[in-house]
Motif scaffolding. Structure first.
Motif, mmCIF file in Angstrom:
data_model
loop_
_atom_site.group_PDB
_atom_site.id
_atom_site.type_symbol
_atom_site.label_atom_id
_atom_site.label_comp_id
_atom_site.label_asym_id
_atom_site.label_seq_id
_atom_site.Cartn_x
_atom_site.Cartn_y
_atom_site.Cartn_z
ATOM 1 N N LEU A 155 -8.545 3.942 -2.517
ATOM 2 C CA LEU A 155 -8.173 2.989 -1.459
ATOM 3 C C LEU A 155 -9.438 2.344 -0.885
ATOM 4 N N THR A 159 -0.031 6.352 2.011
ATOM 5 C CA THR A 159 -1.324 5.726 1.709
ATOM 6 C C THR A 159 -2.479 6.656 2.067
ATOM 7 N N PHE A 217 0.839 -1.205 0.000
ATOM 8 C CA PHE A 217 0.000 0.000 0.000
ATOM 9 C C PHE A 217 0.871 1.251 0.000
#
Ligand code: LRH
Ligand code: MN
Length: 431
Positions: free
Chosen positions: A303, A295, A283
């Motif tokens: 996401l 992230t 990630f």
């Protein structure tokens, strides 16, 4: 003098100052979720069970080919890195594992390393091999590739390194090897695109044969860089076909930054799950290329959509679905500890929001071709501020209601700057 660590007293004091406000916000959110048929406490327990691995190469300041600007108190070696990983987990309670990289993390006693990690309540996730750099006194250079190199001796060296990484991982209690190779070309004609893949597959078969029965090997695809014309494992399709060809222990690892701009990554995730080949994630976030940004700092909705696919699969009870969650970031302008803590929280957030999607209402809207209705079911979950639940999950797990503020109040970095005099020529981050 023992090394500084954040005391329970400081943590309790920082939490005490925020507890009343959290209780109020948590109760209000609980009521709002209750009206949607969602049990807030049950959601908090699901969030407490969520974990992501910290990359050892992420706790030091990262850089680019242009420069790296180390910060104060840089970790000097793996044990400093573990200390920082322990500090992150102490405050966010969502990072119980560490993903090491070899030979960057090479040390003399891996059993001792495992004990030190365990003393911090940490375990090891997938180990990462490195055949994209030449090490001092290395016999064969990886300038023109590694596992797909035209010369058998170079391939043999790269295969041996990966098998060494498996041996190290077994001592650390790891259960997976991540193989990312930089192999590719910069000119049309420089490499035979098919023979290069065949050589890679031959090499991977030898590595696959060395895997213990309960291990997995993760193939990490990447569109480009450092090769800028062709990359041997450039996309999920090639990675998937290679994993299929190698066998059941081979799966695909999705690094969010390894795709062309605007590629629908959540659909790639859905496809890999459908075919039983999703091994795990690296990630991070990106705006242009493999930017390795924090992230959730550029595309938090994307996401959320990735986790929406993962939860959708869980709800349908996919067999043996156990993707490894790992961060892979480069912290060039922030305190790596702060960035890693916030990134773990953004993952908890996307996961929690995906858990509150009303899946029967979504399925009904999809069945009725109610495009906007279906989309708004996702937006309703994504626009729900689950922060009180994330904070309560940390608090109930013994962490900090406000990790960044608590970390700053502790002066941890200042203390490490005193304890860790900079060591010239060492680089804890990428490059
Ligand atoms: C390649 C990559 C890979 C690691 C490296 C540090 O870009 O994502 O996962 O080995 O970064
Ligand atoms: Mn990666």
């Amino acid at each position: 003098m023992t090394d500084f660590s954040i005391s329970e007293d400081l943590l309790q004091a920082e939490n005490a100052a925020r507890k009343a406000a959290l209780d109020e916000d948590y109760a209000a959110l609980g009521r709002a979720l209750g009206r949607r048929g969602i049990d807030g406490d049950a959601l908090t327990r699901r969030v407490m069970a969520f974990g992501v691995a910290i990359p050892t190469w992420g706790v030091g300041t990262g850089g680019t080919r242009f420069a790296r600007f180390p910060g104060p108190g840089e970790p000097r070696h793996l044990f400093d890195k573990l200390e920082d990983c322990a500090t992150i987990h102490h405050l966010v309670r969502a990072t119980p594992t560490v993903s090491p990289h070899f030979p960057w993390d090479a040390t003399s006693d891996y059993a001792a390393l495992r004990e030190v990690a365990a003393s911090y309540g940490l375990a090891f996730d997938a180990v990462n091999s490195n055949t994209f750099q030449d090490q001092p006194n290395q016999e064969h250079s990886y300038k023109f590739g590694s596992l797909s190199h035209v010369e058998p001796a170079v391939r043999a060296q790269a295969i041996a390194h990966n098998i060494d990484c498996i041996a190290i991982g077994r001592q650390l209690g790891s259960k997976a090897l991540t193989v990312w190779i930089a192999d590719g070309s910069n000119f049309a004609g420089q490499s035979n695109l098919t023979l290069a893949l065949d050589r890679y597959l031959d090499s991977m078969r030898e590595i696959y044969a060395a895997l213990p029965a309960d291990w997995r090997v993760f193939l990490e695809h990447k569109l480009y860089e450092p090769a800028f014309y062709s990359t041997v494992i450039s996309d999920w399709g090639t990675s998937f076909a290679a994993a299929q060809e190698l066998g059941p222990k081979a799966q695909c690892l999705v690094d969010l930054g390894h795709h062309a701009p605007n590629v629908n990554i959540e659909q790639i995730v859905a496809r890999l799950v459908r075919f039983g080949k999703l091994g795990g994630f690296h990630f991070n976030d990106s705006k242009y290329g493999d930017d390795d940004l924090d992230t959730g700092s550029v595309e938090p909705f994307r996401l959320f959509l990735v986790f929406n696919e993962l939860i959708d699969v869980r709800m349908r009870g996919a067999e043996g679905f156990a993707p490894a969650y790992m961060l892979d970031q480069s912290h060039n302008v922030t305190d790596p500890i702060e960035s890693l803590m916030q990134s773990a929280i953004e993952l908890q957030r996307a996961h929690a929001q995906a858990l509150i999607v009303d899946r029967s209402a979504l399925a009904a809207a999809q069945a009725a071709n109610d495009a906007l209705g279906a989309h708004l079911e996702l937006k309703r979950a994504y626009t729900t501020d689950v922060s009180p639940i994330l904070a309560m999950a940390r608090l109930r797990a013994g962490g900090a209601i406000a990790p960044i503020e608590t970390y700053r109040a502790s002066g941890y970095r200042k203390h490490k700057a005193k304890e860790r005099p900079p060591v010239a020529g060492t680089s804890a981050g990428i490059v």
